[in-house]
Design a protein around this motif. Structure first.
Motif, PDB file in Angstrom:
ATOM      1  N   THR A 221       0.842  -1.196   0.000  1.00 18.47           N
ATOM      2  CA  THR A 221       0.000   0.000   0.000  1.00 18.47           C
ATOM      3  C   THR A 221       0.871   1.238   0.000  1.00 18.47           C
ATOM      4  O   THR A 221       1.814   1.341   0.770  1.00 18.47           O
ATOM      5  CB  THR A 221      -0.913   0.005   1.245  1.00 18.47           C
ATOM      6  OG1 THR A 221      -1.635  -1.221   1.290  1.00 18.47           O
ATOM      7  CG2 THR A 221      -1.888   1.166   1.201  1.00 18.47           C
ATOM      8  N   ASN A 222       0.555   2.153  -0.880  1.00 14.89           N
ATOM      9  CA  ASN A 222       1.347   3.367  -1.011  1.00 14.89           C
ATOM     10  C   ASN A 222       0.403   4.563  -1.097  1.00 14.89           C
ATOM     11  O   ASN A 222      -0.656   4.477  -1.712  1.00 14.89           O
ATOM     12  CB  ASN A 222       2.190   3.277  -2.302  1.00 14.89           C
ATOM     13  CG  ASN A 222       3.125   4.445  -2.452  1.00 14.89           C
ATOM     14  OD1 ASN A 222       3.914   4.720  -1.561  1.00 14.89           O
ATOM     15  ND2 ASN A 222       3.010   5.167  -3.554  1.00 14.89           N
ATOM     16  N   ALA A 223       0.805   5.680  -0.489  1.00 17.19           N
ATOM     17  CA  ALA A 223      -0.023   6.889  -0.568  1.00 17.19           C
ATOM     18  C   ALA A 223       0.823   8.054  -1.051  1.00 17.19           C
ATOM     19  O   ALA A 223       1.958   8.225  -0.607  1.00 17.19           O
ATOM     20  CB  ALA A 223      -0.617   7.216   0.802  1.00 17.19           C
ATOM     21  N   GLU A 224       0.292   8.803  -1.963  1.00 18.72           N
ATOM     22  CA  GLU A 224       0.998   9.954  -2.514  1.00 18.72           C
ATOM     23  C   GLU A 224       0.216  11.230  -2.193  1.00 18.72           C
ATOM     24  O   GLU A 224      -0.926  11.392  -2.616  1.00 18.72           O
ATOM     25  CB  GLU A 224       1.129   9.815  -4.045  1.00 18.72           C
ATOM     26  CG  GLU A 224       1.935   8.607  -4.501  1.00 18.72           C
ATOM     27  CD  GLU A 224       3.440   8.841  -4.383  1.00 18.72           C
ATOM     28  OE1 GLU A 224       3.913   9.947  -4.707  1.00 18.72           O
ATOM     29  OE2 GLU A 224       4.144   7.892  -3.963  1.00 18.72           O
ATOM     30  N   LEU A 225       0.867  12.103  -1.431  1.00 18.40           N
ATOM     31  CA  LEU A 225       0.269  13.408  -1.138  1.00 18.40           C
ATOM     32  C   LEU A 225       0.756  14.384  -2.203  1.00 18.40           C
ATOM     33  O   LEU A 225       1.672  15.170  -1.984  1.00 18.40           O
ATOM     34  CB  LEU A 225       0.677  13.873   0.262  1.00 18.40           C
ATOM     35  CG  LEU A 225       0.322  12.911   1.406  1.00 18.40           C
ATOM     36  CD1 LEU A 225       0.717  13.515   2.753  1.00 18.40           C
ATOM     37  CD2 LEU A 225      -1.161  12.590   1.402  1.00 18.40           C
ATOM     38  N   ILE A 226       0.155  14.307  -3.371  1.00 19.79           N
ATOM     39  CA  ILE A 226       0.665  15.093  -4.500  1.00 19.79           C
ATOM     40  C   ILE A 226       0.343  16.575  -4.325  1.00 19.79           C
ATOM     41  O   ILE A 226      -0.666  16.940  -3.725  1.00 19.79           O
ATOM     42  CB  ILE A 226       0.112  14.559  -5.837  1.00 19.79           C
ATOM     43  CG1 ILE A 226      -1.410  14.486  -5.819  1.00 19.79           C
ATOM     44  CG2 ILE A 226       0.697  13.203  -6.165  1.00 19.79           C
ATOM     45  CD1 ILE A 226      -1.997  14.051  -7.152  1.00 19.79           C
ATOM     46  N   PRO A 227       1.203  17.426  -4.850  1.00 20.78           N
ATOM     47  CA  PRO A 227       1.057  18.869  -4.615  1.00 20.78           C
ATOM     48  C   PRO A 227      -0.209  19.452  -5.227  1.00 20.78           C
ATOM     49  O   PRO A 227      -0.605  20.559  -4.880  1.00 20.78           O
ATOM     50  CB  PRO A 227       2.310  19.469  -5.252  1.00 20.78           C
ATOM     51  CG  PRO A 227       2.877  18.419  -6.127  1.00 20.78           C
ATOM     52  CD  PRO A 227       2.425  17.104  -5.584  1.00 20.78           C
ATOM     53  N   MET A 228      -0.850  18.733  -6.125  1.00 17.82           N
ATOM     54  CA  MET A 228      -2.134  19.162  -6.659  1.00 17.82           C
ATOM     55  C   MET A 228      -3.164  19.328  -5.552  1.00 17.82           C
ATOM     56  O   MET A 228      -4.052  20.171  -5.642  1.00 17.82           O
ATOM     57  CB  MET A 228      -2.614  18.101  -7.658  1.00 17.82           C
ATOM     58  CG  MET A 228      -4.052  18.216  -8.080  1.00 17.82           C
ATOM     59  SD  MET A 228      -4.458  16.934  -9.302  1.00 17.82           S
ATOM     60  CE  MET A 228      -3.747  17.641 -10.789  1.00 17.82           C
ATOM     61  N   ALA A 229      -3.037  18.537  -4.488  1.00 11.91           N
ATOM     62  CA  ALA A 229      -4.110  18.403  -3.515  1.00 11.91           C
ATOM     63  C   ALA A 229      -4.127  19.481  -2.451  1.00 11.91           C
ATOM     64  O   ALA A 229      -5.135  19.670  -1.778  1.00 11.91           O
ATOM     65  CB  ALA A 229      -4.030  17.037  -2.839  1.00 11.91           C
ATOM     66  N   SER A 230      -3.018  20.187  -2.296  1.00 13.86           N
ATOM     67  CA  SER A 230      -2.955  21.158  -1.200  1.00 13.86           C
ATOM     68  C   SER A 230      -1.785  22.099  -1.426  1.00 13.86           C
ATOM     69  O   SER A 230      -0.725  21.670  -1.890  1.00 13.86           O
ATOM     70  CB  SER A 230      -2.749  20.428   0.136  1.00 13.86           C
ATOM     71  OG  SER A 230      -2.272  21.326   1.119  1.00 13.86           O
TER      72      SER A 230
ATOM     73  N   LEU B 114      -6.205  13.862  -4.185  1.00 11.37           N
ATOM     74  CA  LEU B 114      -6.415  14.885  -5.218  1.00 11.37           C
ATOM     75  C   LEU B 114      -6.799  16.230  -4.618  1.00 11.37           C
ATOM     76  O   LEU B 114      -6.496  17.284  -5.188  1.00 11.37           O
ATOM     77  CB  LEU B 114      -7.512  14.430  -6.193  1.00 11.37           C
ATOM     78  CG  LEU B 114      -7.254  13.108  -6.932  1.00 11.37           C
ATOM     79  CD1 LEU B 114      -8.449  12.774  -7.822  1.00 11.37           C
ATOM     80  CD2 LEU B 114      -5.980  13.184  -7.765  1.00 11.37           C
ATOM     81  N   ASP B 115      -7.509  16.197  -3.506  1.00 12.91           N
ATOM     82  CA  ASP B 115      -7.978  17.444  -2.889  1.00 12.91           C
ATOM     83  C   ASP B 115      -8.056  17.179  -1.397  1.00 12.91           C
ATOM     84  O   ASP B 115      -8.659  16.193  -0.971  1.00 12.91           O
ATOM     85  CB  ASP B 115      -9.363  17.812  -3.457  1.00 12.91           C
ATOM     86  CG  ASP B 115      -9.529  19.313  -3.661  1.00 12.91           C
ATOM     87  OD1 ASP B 115      -8.661  20.084  -3.211  1.00 12.91           O
ATOM     88  OD2 ASP B 115     -10.527  19.707  -4.295  1.00 12.91           O
TER      89      ASP B 115
END
Lengths: 257, 274, 257, 274, 257, 274
Positions: A81-90, A142-143
């Motif tokens: 399991t991997n989670a990406e806090l991409i800069p698009m989201a915040s 995403l957000d």
């Protein structure tokens, strides 16, 4: 997550409302924001989902491939399991490899799925010790408007439930649905000024003292928990959150189907 | 490019495997203003491509040594999410995405009035959710709409499309199958009004005559996409200004509590007549 | 490449010259600087070259080893192109992993070689699906005075043409020359104040609005193109550069032999 | 070190496989001022070794926290290019090159008058183009010449060489075959005039007596290399000052247009009589 | 190691003492601080040690596993030495991958062990070309007060000598002691104002001009040397240090047993 | 958690494989002040776990952008050394240790009076020398003592322990075998005096009733550990103040020569009555 500076005015405002028994958006203390769940949103994935809790939105995909098992579990599929806090989201997320926030997030989501034995990993063994199905559960935020733990957990569970094992593409017979044993649901609450609030929004998370995520199975039993943030919880508060999680969990479980 | 494959991708009537004519675009759908946190955003579908773009800025530029005292810098990050392709892609940038990010940054830089915002950064994030050939073009198309949605002053919106060659024929907007077995790929981005080309790459094999034909097709297609972009912004503008009640959730952004005097978000601003 | 601050004085000077139809070093708009090509400069490589275009200097080596093919091209050798902008070459280059400039450079050089099918990769198959020749084309920039795309492309082409497949060292029969089908040549031009200048020097690159690299094959057909920099080109300008590339390409091709 | 191999590397007349005597250097060739951008540069061949060195500085020190308010810092980067060795070396530093870079930085620091240039960095780049044992010594030899070529004030130039042991015999300047099958390697760098040792490493097996002999051989060889270094600088100096017309391309550096008052580049500066 | 700024006062104080023939802690110029050696301190390792020289403290572990030999030494076990300057040990150490200091340290320790052929690597071959014992010698510095080279070298030697090859756990017969041929000992000295001081403390290292580490074997022959720091040594100083190293080395060797 | 294994880990008399009762802690040993450089340190053994903790600070916070103008930040680094586990662990942080470091940082933050030291960092380093289940708890237990040893003002010391479930029975302080074949693991850390829980994780399978029992056991055990922590600090305090002559090497830290006026190191400071 990212602890950007919240103005003192906003903090005071939230505290004052809570002291009066209110939340910023008018919800009850044990009320979730609106939850929406879409599945099969990406056809290149074996399973996928797009989940919104209020304005928090995540997309989750499950990719499956055939590979070697771990040597200590030769007859079980592998879950990653991997989670990406991409800069698009915040505005506070940055590009780059997973930081401590996304690592904690992924590991808590992972534990809920793994410890509940949601996926029957023994049914994902092709040839013991040699070939098993490898499951990559990849979460993209995403957000971001608070309560990522529950949004990501729900997204992962929905994506896994929608997945089809691509056996035919690997010459392993007909495709079949992902073998599922139960539906773990995580419910998160925060403590602010000794009040407990379920499904915190970003504003609430930013002023919260402590957080507790509780993942329960179909029987209401505990499968994973994680206390977070730099404050404390009393044993009574923990028990309140556990009870609430068991109750709300069974409602949310119906949404996943 | 797979080179001169024997695979038949265009039939005797000039119709492609997905039913299109050689100079026909895939169905395209654009929606502006789809995210809450981003200052501007857009969602684009081109055939089976699904792409999301978000814009933050102008905002303080990090790291500081990248600041330009004369203008804003445009920093684009193009990314394919891990499950957007058949074989899982490891998260994080690869060489291909680094190159594409650079080219899209350069193309967008030309249309943004960067001199209005010295020392700042305008950050453009493109996430490919589902890929089916032509994602850099779909991403740039989305990014241009997201920039406009963010209210950032621009010379114009930028449409982008790829022209290619399959079965020795120049065709518009390759899909994945055509890309895999095709003979050439020519992605372009331009300002339709002025004919200025902002992005162009090519690989494969084109004679000079084929190139000329391909450019002609590409220019025409960019004009079509441009209309779809403008239409999406018009719909978004209508919603933001309350002219439509169809999607009541898409309200203007909340004002931050501590800055009650801030002006409402500008409508998308362009130099051309709308 | 590296956009260090050029003084306004120098920029104005170059602009003024161009407005008068002149270049800083007196060249015609479609004239290359002096080109020198040396091959077999490093005997530990299977092929190598040292190329100068004016004061821009690069060294390129081809190393070959036996390895596995990609699964979708089981009967073809593998080509890998890498470019290193080492800090020796310019006060603006820094140590570290490849940045976006060196990645773009390597990929554009690679496309010219790959798309022209210069190397007959099928002749570099030893055992289909199992063993093929892996080609590492490694480019090091030693001195940077503009137009890296053409210098590196020319260096790579010259090094590849000089390479000997080291079959005997791998017990695969006698050594033989690298199987070559054609000689792709890249020609780069920039647009400054709507003038087109071929083979830009560093000073010219620094004030240029847009750049276009066009790689043609022995027939004068297009094999790869790349537009760069933060300005625009008209379709007419593009066509002018393409025609010039075809013409100059056939001259430069003679230099490589 | 391969240890006590049976391979015969010295014949009954004391001649090595490449025809040298035990105390004989490989052919050495040094050229100063070979690059345009670098403030100073040198190219060195020692046998089959081919090494390039470049110097930039004194210039602003990055990152800032490494600045020394009392003196310049010397930052050396020793690197082997990927095709300089039989098996391709992956680009980027490995542990061996990190260690060598550190040792060469330390050795050069002693001879540069670093106190003249507080807060700056003097950056030395060594690229091994073709390797055949002894590259750290060849690199340091080249770097010292490049520093002088850059006009940086130095106590003296530094020559460097390795002594080794093969077939139980102490020999000078091991080549690759001797290094592979040898019994000891002792690279040194020193100031011949003062006898000060700036770099010394050793691995393998040496008795005390063998070490004493090796040092004697090394000191003598450093003096020879030192003369070749000085000769290269003399030739470079003659060219820069227009005393030779042989290589007209090797002109003094162009003055930057915006700084017309700058002094012509200094000739290499040393404290000893030249 | 880390060159933090030492106050001028302290520097002058040390210089003045040395000029009078004294050291800060009253030792003779060729006198080590107190040495303590404990072995078998970590039972999860095949061999381990905890070594103190004065207030410098290190812990070293040897882990062994079965793996492939290098292709050029098919019948020899593999030795890998790593040193970690963890931030626990000094206010000047930082987290992160090995920097140039820890790399140099590990490589110097490694050379002493490797070049003295302390471990009989041929006895660690299980199946030539296929299976050999891989030795990981991992050094962690716990408290840093100077002379890491000797402390780490001594720790590594002691840990290796205490190691038991875990053959039975790999189905390769009975466990047996690590095959040892000799005991290399490293002795380090620094030059300060032309005085030579053995086993420098941190204060002494910080004002030292040059450092020399000399590793000798049981016969007093040289096996590895490393000169360090930004100053010079005369040939006479080097010979003094070598003689001292041979003499002290034979004493310290007795401590390891 | 291995899940419902058939392995018998508790006998008919309720005795575990290592002889303990279900609610019995492993032998625990704590020593404060074991390192010279660190401002505070502690060594802890819990059964076969061996853990070292060191504290530096309050000191300048790097990188600067992490500074908090209102308080100190607590930065914990939990690490397992490579040979602390059966299979060698590659040096450097893995995802597990990143998560644990974060949780311990958060737990310690609550007890330190961070507002006393704005803009600074208090760095806590935990090194697991030998691991046998429960290392995060042993590490946190050690870190709390090291903070006190460093003289950093704290609300209270924090003890930590894990409760678990094996053979369908709730048991205290799992050892490695029990952890491998157990059914649940519930590490907690708390302030015994107030009942405030600072760290809590859980994985496996617990009914609500089992959780309640586990918490009860955990709270009780934390009180026991707390007494051992205080006892270690009392012994350390006695030594620092010269009340004991047993370990003469454990002197108060040397004063830096240049700052002769500095106060002697504070004794561990706590808000509760000691």
């Amino acid at each position: 997550m990212a602890r950007s500076v919240v103005s003192e005015i906003k903090r005071d405002h939230i505290h004052k409302l809570i002291a009066d028994g209110h939340r910023v958006d008018g919800r009850a203390w044990d009320e979730f924001r609106n939850i929406s769940i879409q599945t099969n949103v990406v056809e290149t994935a074996e399973g996928s989902s797009r989940v919104k809790i209020g304005n928090t939105e995540v997309i989750v995909g499950v990719k499956m491939t055939v590979g070697e098992p771990f040597s200590d579990t030769p007859n079980r599929g592998v879950l990653t399991t991997n989670a990406e806090l991409i800069p698009m989201a915040s505005p506070n997320f940055e590009s780059g490899p997973p930081d401590e926030n996304s690592i904690e997030l992924a590991r808590v989501v992972d534990r809920g799925i793994r410890e509940s034995q949601m996926i029957d990993l023994e049914k994902l063994c092709v040839e013991p010790g040699k070939k098993v199905w490898i499951n990559f559960v990849d979460i993209y935020v995403l957000d971001f408007d608070g309560n990522l733990f529950d949004a990501c957990s729900l997204g992962a569970v929905a994506a896994i439930k929608s997945a089809i094992v691509p056996a035919s593409a690997h010459g392993l017979g007909e495709d079949y649905p992902m073998p599922i044993t139960c539906t773990p649901i995580s419910v998160t609450a925060v403590q602010i000024e000794n009040s407990i609030l379920v499904d915190p929004s970003l504003d609430e998370e930013m002023v919260a003292a402590a957080r507790l995520t509780v993942t329960t199975d179909d029987n209401g039993d505990l499968r994973a928990m994680q206390k977070g943030l730099r404050g404390a919880l009393t044993v009574e508060q923990i028990k309140t959150i556990i009870d609430t999680s068991r109750r709300l969990g069974s409602e949310i479980r119906k949404l996943v189907g | 490019m797979g080179g001169n494959s024997d695979m038949k991708l265009i039939d005797e009537n000039g119709i492609r495997t997905d039913g299109r004519k050689v100079d026909e675009l895939r169905p395209i759908k654009i929606e502006a203003g789809v995210l809450k946190n981003a200052d501007g955003s857009a969602y684009v579908e081109v055939g089976k491509n699904k792409v999301l773009a978000a814009v933050y800025g102008p905002r303080e530029c990090h790291p500081r040594h990248m600041q330009n005292p004369a203008k804003a810098i445009i920093q684009c990050r193009y990314n394919m999410i891990s499950f957007s392709v058949s074989d899982r892609k490891r998260p994080g940038p690869d060489r291909r995405s680094v190159e594409i990010s650079k080219l899209i940054s350069e193309a967008l830089d030309y249309v943004v009035f960067t001199e209005n915002y010295p020392r700042t950064s305008i950050d453009v994030y493109i996430e490919v959710l589902q890929a089916n050939a032509g994602t850099r073009c779909a991403g740039l198309t989305a990014a241009a709409v997201a920039l406009a949605d963010a209210g950032i002053p621009m010379r114009d919106i930028v449409p982008s499309v790829a022209v290619g060659k399959v079965n020795d024929t120049v065709v518009l907007d390759l899909n994945k199958e055509e890309d895999n077995y095709g003979q050439a790929d020519l992605p372009i981005a331009m300002i339709p009004r002025t004919g200025e080309v902002l992005l162009m790459q090519m690989d494969g094999h084109l004679t000079k005559a084929e190139f000329d034909l391909a450019m002609e097709m590409g220019v025409k297609a960019c004009k079509e996409i441009y209309e779809v972009q403008k239409d999406a912004l018009r719909r978004r503008y209508a919603i933001v200004n309350g002219e439509s009640e169809e999607e009541p959730m898409e309200e203007p952004k909340d004002e931050p509590m501590e800055e009650p005097m801030e002006e409402p978000k500008d409508e998308p601003e362009m130099t051309e007549e709308d």
